[in-house]
Write a protein that holds these residues in place. Structure first.
Motif, mmCIF file in Angstrom:
data_model
loop_
_atom_site.group_PDB
_atom_site.id
_atom_site.type_symbol
_atom_site.label_atom_id
_atom_site.label_comp_id
_atom_site.label_asym_id
_atom_site.label_seq_id
_atom_site.Cartn_x
_atom_site.Cartn_y
_atom_site.Cartn_z
ATOM 1 N N ALA A 39 33.097 48.351 58.465
ATOM 2 C CA ALA A 39 33.231 49.525 59.343
ATOM 3 C C ALA A 39 31.862 50.077 59.736
ATOM 4 N N ALA A 40 30.951 50.161 58.767
ATOM 5 C CA ALA A 40 29.617 50.690 59.047
ATOM 6 C C ALA A 40 28.846 49.772 59.985
ATOM 7 N N ALA A 41 28.967 48.463 59.789
ATOM 8 C CA ALA A 41 28.280 47.504 60.666
ATOM 9 C C ALA A 41 28.802 47.617 62.094
ATOM 10 N N LEU A 42 30.103 47.763 62.251
ATOM 11 C CA LEU A 42 30.671 47.926 63.591
ATOM 12 C C LEU A 42 30.143 49.193 64.263
ATOM 13 N N SER A 43 30.051 50.268 63.491
ATOM 14 C CA SER A 43 29.539 51.530 64.022
ATOM 15 C C SER A 43 28.083 51.392 64.455
ATOM 16 N N ALA A 44 27.258 50.801 63.597
ATOM 17 C CA ALA A 44 25.838 50.622 63.908
ATOM 18 C C ALA A 44 25.655 49.701 65.113
ATOM 19 N N GLN A 45 26.434 48.631 65.174
ATOM 20 C CA GLN A 45 26.315 47.698 66.294
ATOM 21 C C GLN A 45 26.769 48.355 67.597
ATOM 22 N N LYS A 46 27.779 49.180 67.510
ATOM 23 C CA LYS A 46 28.262 49.915 68.684
ATOM 24 C C LYS A 46 27.173 50.855 69.200
ATOM 25 N N HIS A 47 26.451 51.494 68.282
ATOM 26 C CA HIS A 47 25.367 52.396 68.682
ATOM 27 C C HIS A 47 24.193 51.620 69.270
ATOM 28 N N ASN A 70 49.225 52.053 49.210
ATOM 29 C CA ASN A 70 48.669 53.118 50.042
ATOM 30 C C ASN A 70 47.795 52.508 51.135
ATOM 31 N N SER A 71 47.527 53.298 52.140
ATOM 32 C CA SER A 71 46.609 52.832 53.177
ATOM 33 C C SER A 71 45.232 53.438 52.934
ATOM 34 N N VAL A 72 44.216 52.758 53.465
ATOM 35 C CA VAL A 72 42.828 53.191 53.363
ATOM 36 C C VAL A 72 42.347 53.461 54.779
ATOM 37 N N HIS A 73 41.774 54.644 54.998
ATOM 38 C CA HIS A 73 41.223 55.004 56.308
ATOM 39 C C HIS A 73 39.722 55.203 56.135
ATOM 40 N N ILE A 74 38.946 54.433 56.859
ATOM 41 C CA ILE A 74 37.489 54.533 56.796
ATOM 42 C C ILE A 74 36.993 54.998 58.160
ATOM 43 N N GLU A 75 36.337 56.146 58.167
ATOM 44 C CA GLU A 75 35.724 56.653 59.394
ATOM 45 C C GLU A 75 34.225 56.488 59.256
ATOM 46 N N ALA A 76 33.612 55.792 60.199
ATOM 47 C CA ALA A 76 32.175 55.534 60.160
ATOM 48 C C ALA A 76 31.547 55.950 61.479
ATOM 49 N N LYS A 77 30.404 56.629 61.389
ATOM 50 C CA LYS A 77 29.638 56.888 62.600
ATOM 51 C C LYS A 77 28.173 57.103 62.272
ATOM 52 N N VAL A 78 27.339 56.776 63.234
ATOM 53 C CA VAL A 78 25.897 56.891 63.058
ATOM 54 C C VAL A 78 25.533 58.368 63.000
ATOM 55 N N THR A 79 24.688 58.727 62.006
ATOM 56 C CA THR A 79 24.265 60.117 61.855
ATOM 57 C C THR A 79 22.842 60.348 62.338
ATOM 58 N N ARG A 80 22.047 59.265 62.335
ATOM 59 C CA ARG A 80 20.678 59.374 62.856
ATOM 60 C C ARG A 80 20.136 57.975 63.103
ATOM 61 N N ALA A 81 19.336 57.858 64.154
ATOM 62 C CA ALA A 81 18.654 56.605 64.459
ATOM 63 C C ALA A 81 17.161 56.842 64.328
ATOM 64 N N ASN A 83 13.471 54.173 64.151
ATOM 65 C CA ASN A 83 12.899 53.184 65.069
ATOM 66 C C ASN A 83 13.863 52.018 65.282
ATOM 67 N N SER A 84 14.079 51.268 64.216
ATOM 68 C CA SER A 84 15.002 50.132 64.287
ATOM 69 C C SER A 84 16.189 50.313 63.354
ATOM 70 N N SER A 85 16.154 51.367 62.555
ATOM 71 C CA SER A 85 17.222 51.576 61.577
ATOM 72 C C SER A 85 18.118 52.739 61.972
ATOM 73 N N MET A 86 19.328 52.699 61.421
ATOM 74 C CA MET A 86 20.330 53.735 61.666
ATOM 75 C C MET A 86 21.026 54.060 60.359
ATOM 76 N N GLU A 87 21.257 55.341 60.124
ATOM 77 C CA GLU A 87 22.063 55.767 58.980
ATOM 78 C C GLU A 87 23.492 55.932 59.476
ATOM 79 N N VAL A 88 24.426 55.375 58.718
ATOM 80 C CA VAL A 88 25.858 55.482 59.045
ATOM 81 C C VAL A 88 26.548 56.221 57.913
ATOM 82 N N HIS A 89 27.265 57.290 58.259
ATOM 83 C CA HIS A 89 28.028 58.058 57.279
ATOM 84 C C HIS A 89 29.464 57.573 57.314
ATOM 85 N N MET A 90 30.038 57.421 56.119
ATOM 86 C CA MET A 90 31.436 57.031 56.027
ATOM 87 C C MET A 90 32.228 57.993 55.170
#
Length: 169
Positions: A39-47, A70-81, A83-90
């Motif tokens: 999920a985090a990789a998809l979010s970072a690649q999307k950004h 049970n089901s698992v829900h993972i919400e991932a999105k970039v919190t800061r970019a 130079n070449s790196s991005m932090e993704v919060h989940m």
């Protein structure tokens, strides 16, 4: 061109099956971390609009187990970019579908690096937070990054100005 965090939002849902659980009927931590990495990789690649690789994984604390069925829900999105790196919060929630009960399981930060066609770090777009919550995560990302760099031996503690400011009055 800067993007906002909503542009990188990924919501991934999985069902906990018997092969995903330990002897207590709980989702295995390793399986959850695998899903979180996707999920985090998809979010970072999307950004970034680039291929990405995982650079680091911060502390993952398991607050509540997710049970078989049970089901698992993972919400991932970039919190800061940077130079070449991005932090993704989940944020990870479990959901008991029979009793209609949703609960927080855990939360974590992953760091990804965008890559050029030769596999070298590439510049990623800037991030502009929109909401108050996004701004808080954005501002905290610099301190979390400095802590990661110190722990990884890539920064000296005295050079971490943002982090030091937390401890100086």
């Amino acid at each position: 061109m800067a993007k906002n965090p909503a542009d990188s939002l990924i919501v991934m849902t999985e069902l906990v099956l018997p092969n995903d659980t330990n002897t207590f009927g709980n989702l295995m931590g390793g399986r959850l971390m695998y899903w979180m990495d996707i999920a985090a990789a998809l979010s970072a690649q999307k950004h970034a609009n680039l291929p990405v690789v995982t650079a680091s994984v911060d502390n993952i604390s398991f607050e509540n187990p997710i049970k078989l069925g049970n089901s698992v829900h993972i919400e991932a999105k970039v919190t800061r970019a940077f130079n070449s790196s991005m932090e993704v919060h989940m944020m990870v929630h479990g959901e008991d579908l029979v009793n209609r009960y949703r609960y927080k399981s855990n939360e974590a930060y992953y760091t990804f690096v965008g890559l050029d066609p030769f596999g070298k770090p590439a510049a990623v777009p800037a991030l502009e937070p929109v909401t108050e919550a996004e701004l808080r995560l954005f501002e905290g990302a610099l301190r979390r990054r400095q802590l990661r760099l110190i722990l990884g031996g890539k920064m000296k503690p005295n050079d971490a100005a943002e982090l030091k400011a937390l401890f100086q009055l």
